[in-house]
Design an enzyme around this catalytic site. Sequence first.
Site, mmCIF file in Angstrom:
data_model
loop_
_atom_site.group_PDB
_atom_site.id
_atom_site.type_symbol
_atom_site.label_atom_id
_atom_site.label_comp_id
_atom_site.label_asym_id
_atom_site.label_seq_id
_atom_site.Cartn_x
_atom_site.Cartn_y
_atom_site.Cartn_z
ATOM 1 N N ASP A 99 -3.600 20.173 -14.950
ATOM 2 C CA ASP A 99 -3.978 18.902 -15.572
ATOM 3 C C ASP A 99 -3.741 19.068 -17.068
ATOM 4 O OD1 ASP A 99 -5.187 16.753 -16.769
ATOM 5 O OD2 ASP A 99 -7.049 16.855 -15.611
ATOM 6 N N ARG A 150 0.838 -1.215 0.000
ATOM 7 C CA ARG A 150 0.000 0.000 0.000
ATOM 8 C C ARG A 150 0.862 1.251 0.000
ATOM 9 N NH1 ARG A 150 -2.481 1.654 4.305
ATOM 10 N NH2 ARG A 150 -2.808 -0.372 5.274
ATOM 11 N N LYS A 168 -4.072 7.716 -20.154
ATOM 12 C CA LYS A 168 -4.169 8.281 -21.493
ATOM 13 C C LYS A 168 -2.825 8.159 -22.215
ATOM 14 C CE LYS A 168 -8.226 9.172 -19.800
ATOM 15 N NZ LYS A 168 -8.636 10.444 -19.221
ATOM 16 N N TYR A 195 -12.561 18.294 -17.151
ATOM 17 C CA TYR A 195 -12.887 16.868 -17.146
ATOM 18 C C TYR A 195 -14.044 16.623 -16.175
ATOM 19 C CZ TYR A 195 -12.516 11.877 -16.717
ATOM 20 O OH TYR A 195 -12.807 10.546 -16.705
HETATM 21 C C1 LIG Z 1 -9.201 10.887 -17.998
HETATM 22 C C2 LIG Z 1 -8.952 12.190 -17.375
HETATM 23 C C3 LIG Z 1 -8.945 12.347 -15.975
HETATM 24 C C4 LIG Z 1 -9.256 11.198 -15.039
HETATM 25 O O1 LIG Z 1 -8.350 10.153 -15.143
HETATM 26 P P1 LIG Z 1 -8.761 8.575 -14.977
HETATM 27 O O2 LIG Z 1 -7.468 7.904 -15.229
HETATM 28 O O3 LIG Z 1 -9.833 8.276 -15.989
HETATM 29 O O4 LIG Z 1 -9.275 8.404 -13.582
HETATM 30 C C5 LIG Z 1 -8.675 13.596 -15.468
HETATM 31 N N1 LIG Z 1 -8.442 14.655 -16.276
HETATM 32 C C6 LIG Z 1 -8.458 14.545 -17.615
HETATM 33 C C7 LIG Z 1 -8.208 15.754 -18.445
HETATM 34 C C8 LIG Z 1 -8.717 13.315 -18.202
HETATM 35 O O5 LIG Z 1 -8.753 13.214 -19.539
#
Ligand SMILES: *Cc1c(COP(=O)(O)O)cnc(C)c1O
Length: 386
Positions: free
Chosen positions: A180, A55, A205, A107
């Site tokens: 982000d 963890r 992604k 998002y």
């Molecule tokens: C996909 C995404 C998230 C969330 O990530 P997960 O891996 O799906 O939990 C946050 N911000 C953006 C811009 C995203 O495309």
Amino acid sequence: MTDKSNRTPSLVTRVTQALHFVEAETGAVIPSIQPAATYARDENYQVRKPYWYRRDGSQTTAQAEAVIAELEGAKESLLFASGMSACTAVIEHLPTGAHVVAPRVMYHGVLAQIQNYEANGRIEVSYYTAGNLDELAAAVRPGKTNLVWVETPNNPDWEVTDIAGAAEIAHGAGAKLLTDCTGTPPNLTRALDFGADISFHSATKYLNGHSDVTAGVLSVRETGQFWDEICMVRKLQGTVLHSFDAWLLIRGMRTLFLRVERSCQNAIAVAKHFDGHPHVEKVLYPGLPSDPGHEVAKKQTGGQFGGMMSIIVKGSETTAIDVTRFCEVFYPATSLGGVESLIEHRKTVSGEGFPVHPRLLRLSIGIEDADDLIYDLEQALTRANS
Ligand SMILES: *Cc1c(COP(=O)(O)O)cnc(C)c1O
């Protein structure tokens, strides 16, 4: 034996070789997967360092974190089981009553989580229009704001926010800046270099790139109490990335530069083809010189513009949904940043109440043949309009 050269290989080489990984015991050029949930104490009954219970991380997760820290130019990176759990750790570490400044369109999962904390009275939130630094400046409260959240380019409109400008505003108010930049991974945008304090990416992604892992990562220039608290949230919630997934992520990152370069080339070709198309009202892509975010994007993404765009189709909402149904190469699936191209009717996915154009189709442009992608969208648009 001659002396080693002093030349440091470029970032592309370092990341492609996962930091020139060689396993000490075996010479293997690929890390092993260490799935142990627990580790035996030593002969003096002391806890072994640095790993003692999964963890709190594992060798494999740490190796993936080291590659990302290199990419980001970060002091430390911390991997979570999803992007959402990484974002939640940041929100969770804030003191009760903290003031957060966030974009109105971002998002949808992160927005929903911020709104949950707001509705529960845990945090106060002021919103600004993504890309608009004047609104951002008006939303911060000097001496009171704890965190400024920037998503650039923002999902699903791909508006570009000037990170350096946002950092100046946030720091002037005594707040930390979180970015982000999931849409433009760190080989395009190194947010920490532009002044972000915490760089977040959904590693689900582009970083992984093969649509077979969910992961999220936070990277920082400076550690400190806030970072210790965020690390503690991961440890106590158990949201660390699993070793198998960390191993897949390392494997994915070895081709990051190649994949992203190809996606960017394909995206430019698709955007140019459909810009001004008779069935398309608008193409939202910072790579188009006419896009309002083009100049800032150029500065922030090293002249490539990422593989994410949206198109607003002419006709009705049904026309838009039909286009996704008629595609034969694009998959009608959510997510982004994989080698395969995806198309989605964003309003269906983000749900009622989220500010998204009803005829907006989000495209994640993969690394396939650009002509196939263009042909596919052409035929789908034609069928949807006949
Ligand atoms: C996909 C995404 C998230 C969330 O990530 P997960 O891996 O799906 O939990 C946050 N911000 C953006 C811009 C995203 O495309």
